[in-house]
Design an enzyme around this catalytic site. Structure first.
Site, short mmCIF file in Angstrom:
data_model
loop_
_atom_site.label_atom_id
_atom_site.label_comp_id
_atom_site.label_asym_id
_atom_site.label_seq_id
_atom_site.Cartn_x
_atom_site.Cartn_y
_atom_site.Cartn_z
N SER A 22 0.84 -1.20 0.00
CA SER A 22 0.00 0.00 0.00
C SER A 22 0.87 1.24 0.00
O SER A 22 2.03 1.19 0.41
CB SER A 22 -0.87 0.02 1.25
OG SER A 22 -0.08 0.36 2.38
N ASP A 23 0.31 2.34 -0.44
CA ASP A 23 0.94 3.62 -0.15
C ASP A 23 0.76 3.89 1.34
O ASP A 23 0.01 3.20 2.03
CB ASP A 23 0.34 4.74 -1.02
CG ASP A 23 1.30 5.93 -1.12
OD1 ASP A 23 2.18 6.07 -0.26
OD2 ASP A 23 1.15 6.75 -2.05
N TRP A 24 1.49 4.87 1.81
CA TRP A 24 1.57 5.13 3.26
C TRP A 24 0.31 5.86 3.74
O TRP A 24 0.14 7.05 3.52
CB TRP A 24 2.82 5.99 3.52
CG TRP A 24 4.08 5.21 3.75
CD1 TRP A 24 4.92 5.37 4.81
CD2 TRP A 24 4.66 4.18 2.94
NE1 TRP A 24 5.98 4.47 4.70
CE2 TRP A 24 5.85 3.74 3.58
CE3 TRP A 24 4.30 3.53 1.75
CZ2 TRP A 24 6.66 2.73 3.07
CZ3 TRP A 24 5.11 2.53 1.25
CH2 TRP A 24 6.26 2.14 1.90
#
Ligand code: BGC
Length: 741
Positions: A279-281
């Site tokens: 995932s992105d952060w």
């Protein structure tokens, strides 16, 4: 802790107390997964079987690798964006993840004093149109990563420039799927050849920064397949990235990281992608994302901030879901197997990072070559450029040219070698506030200009007062104005004007001296209301660690400009497809929506469709020499092959980028880049170019048939120096064909 002791520590550290409950296997116990004759799939399957549920859970989520929200940097982390503890009892190394769109980042100076080589912006890389430059840049940052102990790079941004105001266009490769996917793939290949995993990001249609965490993008399937998704598809085919990072936004109602269509159907289904989706952060909103195709939750603390009841979803909630079978145990195994598979495929077990000194001179040369090749000469009235080495007085104005070159802000920010960057904390609200620090790499164009010529003939003013700058310009033979547009992740430009009164500065200087050259250091396209008044325009983008020297080489002719625009420069805001950026000016997390009415017709394709004339077209770029194209031959059949000759008709050696566009597909007018070549020619030199089209660029995605279809008929192509300067034309017939998605 020194790097050496840190390496020792990493080698022996126990991960989470979870792992401590399971006895370590004896040092001499067989480790069949270490047999390099086995395939990555076989090795991953063997190793995955050995893991306990807790160990699997430990591999599928992890924190930021820096002090954040009251938490300290995790034990064992080098310090960077992310950290996933390994499983020492089985010899599984931790994932040490750092941002690396343009070089190895050092967020908040978490590794005190650690500096890296900064490549030019990715848009500059795209302007080189040179896959070799992309590969070398990737290899260079891959080596630096390996020498610093990192084994995962958060790199490979290939989102398309649907809007020239997008704050992250500088981290991406422009508006065309073939150009973006090809160069993105080469850069990823360069990284991974150093045994460091690269991501490709941000999957998908993450094309604006405003309200990126809430924006819902509406786009039809065929349009997405033919544009944003195609760029990813090309990059994945070429670069084989170990990981795909899913983005923040929603596509057609579902968040990227829980988007069953994007992750399960397209990426893992149609494309049979074997690696893992991280995932992105701060992009995970539910445990159920595991069922929608997400394999790993990154930067997990941020997820606890989101909405009501945000959690570390892939920690206890996922473990409980596996226990009660809401998530099948096999799905958790698949998640971990995918991570291990990429680790084996890229060489993280067999070639772990080894601390080593960095050769900044050699790496700086790579950055300089890339920065130089990305510079685009947009205007050169009466061949004012290149400047003679001696005999002219020069006024250098503005742009902090005395201290360095601008870089883009956000997670990709590199602290360049030299270290003494000028850093201006602009601040602002929201998650990205602390990242909003305008940073200049210490490569001063003024110094580089002075080094080329009689230093006493070069005078500088900072450009604060247009009248002062005009007075200096009047007294000089040539005036060079440096103009900057700072862009940063997390926000978009509200409009395309040069900020802080620089348009007025340029106009005043140009009125005082007709020999005015503007050097732009911008994140992307800008308006140029003064264009008719100046003699020259040089687009240097964010030119990287050695940008000042690269700019001086072009100004004085030590390098012949060879960059071509990877993005259209609009003539005015009325030409933008979307007049307003949804959600701009609203507080972070305000729900927003955008419908991509242009479909797959992004940038030059949209201009061709509506018949609009941009300020500078896609593909455009001047040289100090001239090129001519001749003898085109188009061959049909299963796909199109286009043959032609390129001749350097000028007096200098130079590089050209002849481009091939499809202009008519079986009776339907269109414009699509189907190939190009970067050629280097001595004066009078001639070379032959052959371009073979990927059939996906000739046909369309047919949703009902779930396949790419090329219709039988005549296909017309044009060869030219830009999307609007098409000099050779030809056509050939194609047979009907179908290709799986
Ligand atoms: C960015 C990613 C980046 C991550 C880790 C996010 O805000 O969108 O590109 O890799 O942070 O720093």
């Amino acid at each position: 802790m020194t790097l050496r002791t840190r390496a020792l520590f990493l080698g022996t550290a126990l991960t989470l107390s979870l792992g401590a409950l399971t006895p370590a296997i004896a040092a001499d116990a067989p480790k069949p997964w270490m047999d390099t004759k086995l395939s990555p799939d076989e090795r991953a399957a063997l190793l995955e079987k050995e893991l306990t549920v807790d160990e699997r859970i430990g591999l599928v989520h992890g924190p930021m690798a820096m002090p954040f929200m009251g938490q300290t940097k995790p034990e064992g982390a080098i310090g960077s964006a992310g950290y996933i503890p390994g499983v020492p009892r089985l010899g599984i190394p931790a994932l040490q993840e750092t941002d690396a769109s343009l070089g190895i980042a050092n967020p908040g100076n978490v590794r005190p004093g650690d500096v890296s080589t900064a490549l030019p912006s990715s848009l500059s890389l795209a302007a080189s149109w040179n896959p070799e430059v992309a590969y070398k840049g990737g290899a260079m940052i891959g080596q630096e990563a390996h020498a610093k102990g990192f084994n995962v790079l958060l790199a490979g941004g290939v989102n398309l420039a649907r809007d020239p105001r997008n704050g992250r266009n500088f981290e991406y490769l422009g508006e065309d799927p073939l150009l973006s996917g090809t160069l993105g793939g080469e850069s990823i290949r360069g990284i991974q050849d150093q045994h460091v995993v690269s991501t490709v990001k941000h999957f998908a249609v993450n094309d604006q920064e405003t309200q990126r965490m809430t924006l819902d993008v509406k786009i039809g399937e065929a349009a997405a397949r033919e544009s944003d998704l195609l760029a990813f598809q090309f990059a994945i085919e070429k670069g084989k990235p170990g990981s795909v990072m899913c983005g923040y936004n929603k596509v057609n109602g579902a968040y990227d990281c829980e988007n069953d269509f994007l992750l399960n159907k397209v990426l893992k289904g149609d494309w049979a992608y074997p690696g893992w989706v991280m995932s992105d952060w701060g992009a995970v909103h539910s445990m159920e994302s595991a069922l929608k195709g997400l394999d790993q939750e990154s930067g997990e603390q941020i997820d606890t901030l989101l909405g009501k009841g945000g959690k570390v979803w892939f920690g206890e909630p996922l473990k409980a879901a596996v226990a009660d079978k809401t998530v099948p145990a096999e799905r958790l195994s698949d998640m971990t197997r995918r991570i291990l598979r990429s680790m084996f495929a890229v060489g993280l077990f067999d070639h772990p990072p080894v601390q080593a000194p960095i050769d900044f001179a050699a790496n700086g040369a790579v950055a300089k070559a890339a920065g130089t090749e990305g510079i685009v000469l947009l205007k050169n009235k009466a061949d004012l450029l290149p400047l003679p080495l001696k005999g002219k007085t020069i006024a250098v104005i503005g742009g902090m040219a005395n201290v360095g070159v601008l870089s883009g802000g956000g997670s990709s920010q590199v602290i360049a070698e030299g270290g003494n960057n000028v850093r201006i904390p602009l601040g602002g609200d929201g998650l990205m506030g602390s990242f909003r620090t305008m940073t200049f790499h210490p490569s001063s164009p003024l110094k580089a200009i002075r080094a080329k010529t009689d230093a006493k003939a070069v005078r500088f003013v900072d450009g604060t007062y247009p009248s002062e700058a005009a007075a200096l310009a009047k007294s000089a033979d040539v005036a060079i104005v440096f103009a900057t547009q700072w862009m940063c992740e997390g926000g978009d430009a509200a409009d395309l004007s040069l900020p802080s009164g620089q348009d007025a500065l340029i106009a005043a200087v140009a009125a005082a001296n007709p020999n005015t050259i503007v050097v732009l250091e911008t994140g992307g396209p800008v308006h140029m209301p003064w264009l008719d008044k100046v003699a020259g325009v040089v687009e240097a983008w964010y030119p990287g660690s050695r940008g000042g020297e690269a700019i001086a080489d072009v100004l004085f002719g030590d390098a012949n400009p060879a960059g071509h625009l990877p993005i259209t420069f609009p003539a005015d805001d009325k030409q933008l497809v979307h007049r307003d950026i949804p959600g701009i000016g609203q507080p972070e997390f305000t729900p927003a929506e955008i419908t991509y009415t242009e479909g797959a017709d992004i940038g030059y394709r949209h201009y061709a469709k509506v018949g609009a004339k941009p300020l500078f077209p896609f593909g455009f770029g001047l040289s100090y020499t001239r090129f001519a194209y001749s003898d085109v031959k188009v061959t049909g059949g299963a796909t199109l092959t286009v043959d032609f000759d390129v001749t350097n008709t000028g007096k200098r050696a130079g590089q050209d980028v002849p481009q091939v566009y499809l202009t008519d597909a079986a009776g339907t007018k269109t414009q699509r880049l189907i190939g190009w070549s970067k050629v280097t020619l001595a004066p009078g030199g001639k070379t032959h170019v052959t371009v073979t089209a990927d059939p996906r660029l000739l046909g369309n995605f047919n949703e009902a048939a779930h396949a790419w279809k090329v219709a039988a008929g005549d296909y017309q192509v044009a060869v030219g120096a830009s999307a609007t300067d098409l000099t050779l034309k030809g056509k050939a017939a194609l047979a009907a064909s179908t290709r799986q998605p």
